[in-house]
Design an enzyme around this catalytic site. Structure first.
Site, PDB file in Angstrom:
ATOM      1  CB  CYS A 208      -1.300   0.509   8.526  1.00 55.73           C
ATOM      2  SG  CYS A 208      -0.048   1.773   8.287  1.00 55.73           S
TER       3      CYS A 208
ATOM      4  CG  ASN B 227      -0.349  -0.163   2.506  1.00 57.75           C
ATOM      5  OD1 ASN B 227       0.808  -0.534   2.624  1.00 57.75           O
ATOM      6  ND2 ASN B 227      -1.105   0.092   3.567  1.00 57.75           N
TER       7      ASN B 227
ATOM      8  CD  GLU C 251       8.995   1.168  10.202  1.00 59.11           C
ATOM      9  OE1 GLU C 251       9.707   0.310   9.657  1.00 59.11           O
ATOM     10  OE2 GLU C 251       7.865   1.488   9.781  1.00 59.11           O
TER      11      GLU C 251
ATOM     12  CD  GLU D 223       2.772   0.088  10.257  1.00 54.01           C
ATOM     13  OE1 GLU D 223       1.572  -0.244  10.326  1.00 54.01           O
ATOM     14  OE2 GLU D 223       3.311   0.540   9.233  1.00 54.01           O
TER      15      GLU D 223
END
Length: 497
Positions: free
Chosen positions: A292, A157, A466, A258
């Site tokens: 997400c 994505n 991150e 993640e």
């Protein structure tokens, strides 16, 4: 595929500074997300090629880690410049593979370049510590050192940003890396590798292995079982992340994950309605709802719920669905039939359980994997859409009565990635931000991602962060040094007097 720089359309893997096919010459097709037609092929690599890529990264590591921080930063900065110069071509690749509109794809490229710029500077700031000693003849130091070879498994994505967010931090820290991009979007990864090569990245420092969905688990297991790989970073589903963490435990490596989200979007009655609706559009319908951090559950205080749902439906009705390379399109296709089927299942369940369909709710007339943007009012906690991440262009509005109920409903999930809240009450904003059990909270904004801040979740949404100054920590280890002095300085000074 017409690119201004045709050299960026790479159809081979990148291992040890060389472009190469799979050992058995097998290939996998890359499919245009909108037309569902194959337009390129890449190698179907497996454990053998991955093992060689790991060996190449391990061989390159001693030299790369010894470079001065500003030397590594110089390469990263040059890479960022090349990414910006190639923004249009990279955006076309992202749109063709993943389906997002070109404007969003260009935004992703800018976002990706931002991580390269940020970590080019952070390389200089891998500060250690000097600890006050416990004895007069001791000096205590803490060093920040690169962990070694890192492996990255990235999703479809955000095929540019997810690779660069990991690679920039790892390379800045002094690590080398092997990347396995998603099978749906390998061309973007390979183009980024080509630009990294132009930027002066030495052979073996960054490697890219491509494959299909069937072989991906074997490559993931190869990463996990390898004792040369000392850090694994994965972005994807909670189920796969859990499996990788279990496999990686056998070699006791650092793991950053993640994983899936189920973001609540809470709107209080005192909120600016227009701003909340605009924020909802940004948080829900970007990349056709396939992010997400996508808002999944819209909790709106009862006095405002009907007005919010109506205004949201009116705005969503103006979104243009189509192929991402068409001017004016704001919602592209879903990535595949599996994603489409899940969205249909969630909408059907919501209607069966009493939800009111205000807009959409069906496959789009364009066919393929296009789904009409959808708004559902009167949603309840029993619906699948409340319990699972929809990952599609569907907004369900749930009314609530007070702040306590809103927080309870928002936290009623195993996920804990992103969350959103709209209110004019500053005290409430702080209370809710602290009460939300999520790694990230957006207050009066539907867009919270930036290279300068830590990105990540809690609970089943993952481990580690991150971006920001924390992003490099996933690729570093602390080394404590206890230095014994030849003489007690204090005693020596006393004798001299």
């Amino acid at each position: 595929m017409q690119l201004a720089d045709s050299d960026l359309l790479r159809t081979e893997g990148f291992v040890d500074g060389r472009w190469c096919p799979a050992d058995d010459r097998s290939e996998v097709a890359v499919v245009n997300a909108a037309s569902r037609e194959a337009f390129a092929t890449v190698p179907r690599m497996g454990p053998a090629e991955t093992t060689r890529a790991i060996a190449a990264a391990a061989a390159a590591f001693p030299v790369w880690k010894r470079l001065l921080a500003h030397e590594r930063g110089h390469v990263l900065r040059r890479w960022s410049e090349l990414v910006r110069e190639a923004a249009d071509d990279l955006a076309r690749l992202i749109t063709a593979e993943g389906g997002k509109p070109l404007a969003e794809a260009r935004g992703e490229v800018t976002y990706a370049a931002g991580f390269l710029e940020w970590f080019a500077e952070e390389a200089r700031r891998a500060y250690g510590e000097i600890i006050p000693p416990h004895q007069t003849d001791k000096r205590l130091l803490v060093l920040q050192q690169p962990v070694g070879v890192a492996a990255a498994i990235t999703p479809w994505n955000f095929p540019a940003a997810m690779i660069v967010r990991k690679a920039a931090a790892a390379l800045a820290a002094g690590c080398t890396m092997v990347v396995k991009p998603a099978p749906q979007t390998p061309l973007t990864a390979l183009a980024l590798a080509a630009l990294a090569e132009r930027a002066g990245l030495p052979a073996g420092v960054l490697n890219v292995v491509t494959t299909d969905a069937a072989t991906s688990p074997a490559i993931g297991e190869t990463f996990c079982r390898s004792r040369s790989v000392r850090a694994l970073s994965f972005t994807g589903s909670t189920a796969v992340g859990t499996l990788l963490a279990a496999q990686a435990a056998a070699t006791v490596k650092k793991v950053s994950l993640e994983l899936g989200g189920n973001a609540p979007f809470v709107v209080f009655a005192d909120a600016d309605l227009d701003a909340a609706v605009e924020g909802a559009i940004a948080a829900k319908f970007r990349n056709a709802g396939q992010t997400c951090v996508c808002a999944n559950r819209f909790y709106v205080e009862a006095p405002l719920a009907d007005a919010f749902a109506r205004q949201l439906a009116e705005r969503v009705g103006g979104l243009q669905v189509g192929s991402g390379d068409t001017d004016g399109v704001t919602v592209g296709p879903l990535i595949d039939e599996r994603g489409l089927a899940k969205v249909e299942r969630h909408v059907a369940d919501a209607e069966a359980r009493g939800g009111t369909l205000l807009l959409g709710g069906h496959r789009h007339p364009l066919g393929g994997t296009f789904f009409a943007p959808t708004v559902i009012a009167g949603a309840t906690s029993e619906m699948l859409i409340a319990q699972e991440e929809t990952f599609g262009p569907v907004a369900a509005v749930f009314p609530f009565q007070d702040e306590a109920e809103a927080v309870t409903l928002a936290n009623a999930t195993d996920a804990g990635l992103a969350s959103y809240c709209y209110t004019r009450d500053l005290s409430r904003a702080f209370r809710v931000a602290e009460a939300f059990d999520y790694g990230m909270v957006g207050i009066n904004t539907g867009m919270l991602s930036t290279p300068v801040a830590p990105f990540g979740g809690v609970k089943a949404s993952g481990l580690g962060r991150e971006g920001g100054r924390h992003g490099m920590e996933e690729y570093q280890e602390l080394k404590y040094v206890c230095l014994h002095l030849d003489d007690d300085v204090g005693a020596s000074a006393a004798r001299s007097r």
